[in-house]
Every structure is written in structure tokens, then in C-alpha cells.
Design a protein around this motif. Sequence first.
Motif, short mmCIF file in Angstrom:
data_model
loop_
_atom_site.label_atom_id
_atom_site.label_comp_id
_atom_site.label_asym_id
_atom_site.label_seq_id
_atom_site.Cartn_x
_atom_site.Cartn_y
_atom_site.Cartn_z
N SER A 97 0.80 -1.24 0.00
CA SER A 97 0.00 0.00 0.00
C SER A 97 0.83 1.29 0.00
N GLN A 98 2.13 1.20 -0.24
CA GLN A 98 2.97 2.41 -0.17
C GLN A 98 3.38 2.96 -1.52
N ASN A 115 -2.53 -4.33 -4.32
CA ASN A 115 -2.11 -4.39 -2.91
C ASN A 115 -0.91 -3.49 -2.64
N ASN A 118 -2.66 2.56 -2.61
CA ASN A 118 -3.66 3.07 -1.69
C ASN A 118 -4.48 4.10 -2.46
N THR A 119 -5.38 4.80 -1.80
CA THR A 119 -6.27 5.69 -2.55
C THR A 119 -5.55 6.94 -3.06
N THR A 121 -2.63 6.59 -4.55
CA THR A 121 -1.74 6.06 -5.59
C THR A 121 -2.23 6.48 -6.97
N TYR A 156 -10.66 4.43 -7.13
CA TYR A 156 -9.42 5.19 -6.94
C TYR A 156 -9.56 6.54 -7.63
N ALA B 420 -3.14 -5.04 3.83
CA ALA B 420 -3.12 -3.60 3.59
C ALA B 420 -4.15 -3.24 2.53
N CYS B 421 -4.20 -4.06 1.51
CA CYS B 421 -5.14 -3.81 0.42
C CYS B 421 -6.57 -3.92 0.93
N ILE B 424 -8.06 -0.97 2.60
CA ILE B 424 -8.35 0.18 1.76
C ILE B 424 -9.42 -0.13 0.72
#
Lengths: 229, 689
Positions: A97-98, A115, A118-119, A121, A156, B420-421, B424
Motif C-alpha cells: 500500500s505504499q 495491494n 492506496n487511494t 496512488t 481510486y 493492507a489492500c 483500503i
Amino acid sequence: MITNKNDSNLNNNGNTHNLNINEFIKDEKFFNDSYTIFICGVGGQGIIKTSVIIGDAAIAEGYNVVMSEIHGMSQRGGVVSTELKIGNFKSSIIEESQADMILGFEPVEVVRSLNKGNTDTKIVFNTNPIIPPNINSQKNSYPDIGRVVKTLKDNYPYVYNIDGDKLAQEAGSIMTLNMVLLGAATGENSFPLSKESIISSMKDNLKENFHEMNLKAIEKGFGSVKSQL
Amino acid sequence: MELKKLVTANAGEKLFLLGNESAVRGAIEAGVSVAATYPGTPSSEIGSILYLLAKDANMYFEFSVNEKVAMEVAATAATSGIRSFTFMKHVGLNVASDSFMTTAYTGVNGGMVILTADDPSMFSSQNEQDNRHYGRLAKMPILEPSNPQEIKDMMIYAFDFSEKFKIPVIIRTTTRVSHMRGIVEIGEIRKLDNNAFNNEIIVNNTSYINDKDSHWKKGYFNKNPSQYIPVPANSAVMHKDLVLKLEEIKKVVNSSDFNIIYSKTPNNSNNSNNSINSLKLGVISSGSAFNYVWDVVNGYDLDLDILKLGFTYPFPEELILDFVKDLDGVFIVEEVDPIMEKELLAVLGKNSINIPVFGKLNNVFPLIYEFTPDIIHTSFKNVFDSINNANCDNNLNLFEIADEFSNKSLYICYDGVNEACDEIASDEIIDLMDSLPNRPPTLCAGCGHRSAYFAVKKAGEELGIDEKDMIFASDIGCYTLGVSPPYETADYLLAMGSSVGDGGGFSKATNQVVLSFIGDSTFFHSGIAPLINGVHNKDNFVLTILDNRTTAMTGGQPNPGLPVDGMGSVAPEISIEKIATAAGCEFVKTVNPLNLKKTVELYKEAIEYDGVAVIIAKHPCTLIKGQVKRKPMEVDYEKCSNCLDCINLLACPAISLIDGKVVIDYFACKGCTTCTQMCKERAIKVKRD
């Protein structure tokens, strides 16, 4: 986004934090001074070359950069991915998520790598599918591209879908697909490197007789993302 | 970057190098004269690059027939006083191990470095053995780089060290280090013929000078049977000398520049009222694992000192004692086996130091597979959470925490990948992710292996043999991909060359039809001796040598079956047919597998033959450059009955089903005509212009 160009290590990091944290709190300075890109697709699409071009451009702009690439068996039509980390990193793997950007050469591979995102990204990807040759002996079929694009856009905020094959053909050859996507990544506002240094790095890495065509491809990808901003 | 830069770059230049490229530059800077390998991922690129650069780098380089020969080529060069470099994937060292073990006894004069590239998580290997065990087995020092720059630095250091202590040195990388790119600062290339070369190559008071014919520096072998012939009387002395040598080396590792402590300045550690502050923890780590530790400690600003070990064997006992002396507990983070962890426990035990160790042995870190930043992050967090929850404030309590982890169930591998996914992502995204097709590696369009596999199954079918009665003994190479549907032509596999011995074994153990498949390079590597064994012991199996004129899976290196050597020069081409005949096989036939009818007939004949039948299925790999492009195929939709046999039985990347119709991708199609020949409706033909 990136401001810290020095490879500082623990020895000259004056901040001391203690064990008294129930949750690990991210060190904003460490993460904000960086940019990470997860690049994915299928063997043979020019993913590694594209990643090296970005890496070289980062070095030219004075950043530290590390990159991970997977070779070997995965190249026979399998999944290929690279991870680029610009900033004060030592490891070349992006934490879950980074990723600041997912640059996808193939739509299913983008979904497979969510994976890493994140939102916040930025998801920049080619919408043209490469269907696995053994698809008929699999349980799952290849998903509808319309559904993939819609699902991504619904979930997203920063999704840029590129008709990469078409733009590459327009630039002169399907072989320039990777340059279209390189240009597309460069067009995203958060991308930390200038178009000039990307082009200069492309010229250092690819044969001169293809420079003109590649340049066209970069511009087409760049324009495609700019038009979606 | 042009690869030539690895030779021409100037000192001080900074290049974005792959770990394997940096290893090449390291060898060049160190003045290596002889290098030898057998290709194997993740170390393959080192050889592929030396193939192009060796001559310019004043180096002799060969793709040896196997790793054992490569080890011998390197050992004799180093014994003759010149620097030598051999490199291989982790399992390659198994092949080389017999000679490898003795090189520690015989020692070297010129520096000798053995690079072993381990493959945690098995990206392209049959196992994930930890080759640091080999250093302990052979009593040979080990360096573990974490990044490309360190690979080069350690190469240069290792050659000097090897010469000083007259012992080969192991550099252990992993996939993530060999296939990591990073900034590498180029150094000076060592001048040849300087005094650093020892006096063993001075003969009759004159320095032995390179002969005019070779582009690499040559050495001189001085006879000394008591050092080089390990008959029992000699080897007893050699082993004693080796142990003494290792004792000397132990003194050096404690002060090695590759073993570094990264510590935080504890200027405000007493600010907090939290009692946990009185605890001080540290981390010991090496290789790729160190990178993850460093990023997690920095990224989350954790109060952990890190001892990074680069020179990891012999284990630096004094340095460890110095590092742990003020600690209440220590993490040990290493890939793959808990080797340093056991050494650490021994050091603590021996010195009566009573602090808990958090590692693999007490379920803090997973036992297998490569690490990631997430794994390290999660493991640290688990321990920190326990400390906080227990309000732990002293060393005794910390032992209770450690016990708590010990009592947990075995932590085999990390499976929190999608956590983690999931936090979110919406259900919609998770549904989409769960419905994706897989994309396993496949045989390329136009690959002769596909045709051979199709033909052998067709032959079995025509002979009325049930597929379960056909045992496919497979081997290491692209053809291992036959394991997947629709081919399913790989049932048993142990190691390089094992298909031949396995074929013999199955033919003795069962009455099933035994079909062994091996590639040309793998046959030369370790298939010849078992073929002789099979003929001599009257085994009954069909051995197919899939001769695609290259070592394909590792990127297309030459092998003895080709008229070219490891530096691109013309070389004698060794005939597989003649070898099989000389081994005593009376059934040796060569066929182009793209001719399906002929290949099916040949398989029927071979299966019915009593004895070892050898079929050489010869067709060049489609990835070899410079081949004439054949015209692609197209589907005649008037004839196509949509039976989908071509799709279902061939799984060719160039053929797909689009909107219910069979479509051939003209760009991907190599014109092999396998689909044309197998189509019952004759509906696939050469595309008209």
C-alpha cells in the motif's frame, strides 16, 4: 514531493523515538521525501528498460534510487514487475500500500498489483489486454476491460487509462508501447522527474535511430495523461 | 547504458548497475584473469556480460560444461598464482561441491572468489537452500553484500583477502541483491603485473610474463604435492592448517569495515514517562534482510540500533559481544535459515550473557521464503505490541515476552500480503482481484518443445497407452514448463541431469512407459554419465534431448553443442548424436519436432524399442537472434469448426479465442506450422500477404 537528496543514515539522524508507540507511526519526513513506482506487465513488454530509464533520470536529477527486477522463468510470457524507489531507501521492495504510482503495461496485471497501492496512488495503465495462452484451462476467464476500467475509476481517484497500443502505432510501431507509458507516467503531476531528464535518459539508453519515434511515443503518452488531469 | 561501460567507465563515475553488472565490474577492477561458470539464475547475467566483455577486460572466460568444471578451472588458475572468479546459482554449488570442499584444503595463491547466488522464495529454482551452510561445511569465509555497490566493494576486498590468507572466499548474494539496481561508484582497475601478485609466479628469478597469444595474464604452477594432493597423510595436515587459518581469520572479522553499527543518538530517551523506555533493543542483520530492517527502522523511526554484518563467517564473536553488551534484547534478521541466530545463541551462551533473542527460532520471523519490508515491519510490531501490552520494563519481563512467542505455533511463512489492500479496497475491488486469471510462464510461440510434447502424447494415444502409464521424467530448463496443462509432460524432477538417471530408475522400478526429457545444455552438464549407466545396466526408456541450440532458460548462453565458446570465438562443436552412440545406444535418431507426423512415428518406434532409445529433437530456440522470420499463420474461418483443439492442446501464446473465434496474432506467430499440422479441419494455413 522529494526534497531530501542526501543519503542520510541513522548515524546522522538526530531525531530519537522510543519504543512507546502502540502503532508504528510513519515518519512523514522519510516517506514524503520519496517517490515509489511499481511497474508491472508481461514479459517482453520492455518493462525493465523503461524502469532503468526512470532510474537513470533520477540519478541525473541527483536523487538516490534503488530498483528491483525479476528475471528468469517469469520472462517466458509470465508476469514481470519492477519496483523503483527514489529517495533515502536501501531496500528495493515497496511496502504494501505504499506505492506512489502503479504504472501498468497490462490491465489484469494492474489489478493484481493493487495491494501495492492506496487511494492516493496514481494508477497509470495501458488498457490493451494480453490474454494468457492457457486461459481455457483456467477457472477464471479474462475480465471485461470496461469493467476493469470502471471498477478502478470508481474506487481510486487518480486513474489514467491509456490506449497504449493505439498511441504506439501512431508513434510508428507497437514496439514503442513502453515509451508511451513512460511518457504517460511523466505526465502525471506527482511524477518527480522532469520530462527533459526522462527524454535525455531515453536517449542514453536506446539506439539513436529510434530516438525520433520514441520521442513521439513519449509525447503521446505524456499528452494522454495531461488530457485526463 | 552500454555494457561496454563496465570496462571503459572511469573511476568516480556513478552508474545505475544491476547487482550482477556490479559483480562484473568488481571482477574487472580486481584484475581477474580467469572466470568460469555454468549459467543459472539469479547469477546468469554475470556470464552473459562476460561473454561480451571478457576479451576487452583482459580476462579468460568460459561457460564450463557444469559448475564442477567451472570450480576446477577457477581453482587451478588461482593455484597458478592468478586471480580467478567462479559464480553460480545456489544449487550449482551442489554440483561443484566435491571439488569445492577440497579447495579450502589445498588453498590458493592468486585470489579466488566463489559467488553463490541464492534464490529465497524460489523465483527460478527448485529449492531455496541457504548456501551459507557451505561456508561452514568447507570452513571458507563468507561475505554477504546487501546492494550492488557492496557486491563490487566486497569482490575487490575478497580477492585481496583470499590472496592474503590463501583461501577461496565465498560471496553469497540472493535474488534481491543480484537483481537489484542501485548507484555504483566506479573504482580504479587494478594494474596487472604489480607486486601484489605473489612471488610464486617468479620462476628462476625471472618474473613469468604473459605469453603473446593470450589476452589474459597467465600464472605458473609450482609443484607441491603435500599441498595439492589430498591423500590421507596430506589432507590430515591440510585440515589442521585450515583450522588454524580460520582462527586467524576470526581475529579479522571483528574489525571488518563490512560489519557496521548504525546507532541512534539517545539524547532524549528519558523524556517519556513510559516505562518501556528503559528497555534497549538492537537488531543484527545481513544481506537483503538488512535493507528491509534499515527502511523500516527509518521509515517508522524506531529506536533500534542495527549491527549490519557483511563479513558473516567466521561469526564475529567479539563484535557481537560489544554490540549486545548494553542491550536488553536483540532481534536477528536473516534470510533463509536461522544460521547466524544459532551462532548468536552460542556466543551468548558461551559468554553467559542472559538476554532474549527474537528470531526465527522463537516464531518472531517466518522460517522460510524471502523477507519483505512488510514482514519485518509486522514482526517488529508484534514484539513491540507485546512489550507495550505487558507493560514490560525490564530484562526479566522481556524473557517472558520471548517465551510468549516461543509458545506460539510455528511461524512458517508470512501470509498477511493482502491485509493492507483489504483495509483500503472496496468489496468490488476485492471481487475483481479474486477473479483474475493466472499468468504462468509458458513456452514461447514457435517453441519446438511444444511440438515434441504434442507429438509424444499423440504417439502414446495412437499406441493406446493410458496417460497415467506414461512417466515423464523432466529436467531443468524451459521444458520444465511442460508441467502445466495442457502438456502435463513433467512428472518427476530432482536436479540438473536427473531425467536420465530417473528414467533408468523408473524403468527398473516399474513396468510403465518411461519418457525422459532433457535439454542440450543440461545433457552436456550432467546427462552423459547417467546415459552410459542406463545403457550399461540395460534400462528401458526413451530419452529425448531437446536440442534447441542454446541454453535458453537462462538467457541464451552457448554450450558445447555449438561452434562458439564463452568469449564468442569459434570452438569445436560437440555432437550429441556421437556421444549417445559412443555411450552404447543403438537407437539414436534426430528429428525436427516441427515435423509432427515424422516425430509421432519416431516416438511410436522409440516407445516400442527395448532398451535406451535416444531421440534428438533439434530445432533452434525462437529467441535466438538473426533467424529468418517465417510467414505467420491465419485461420480459414470457412473451414474452422471451432473445435478449439489448437487452443486447448497447444496453448500457444500466438493463438487466442477472441469473441468466440480462434485468432492468430500475426506479430507473435513464428510460423512453426504446428497448429496447421494438428488441425483436423485443415483450417490453419500460411497467411496471405
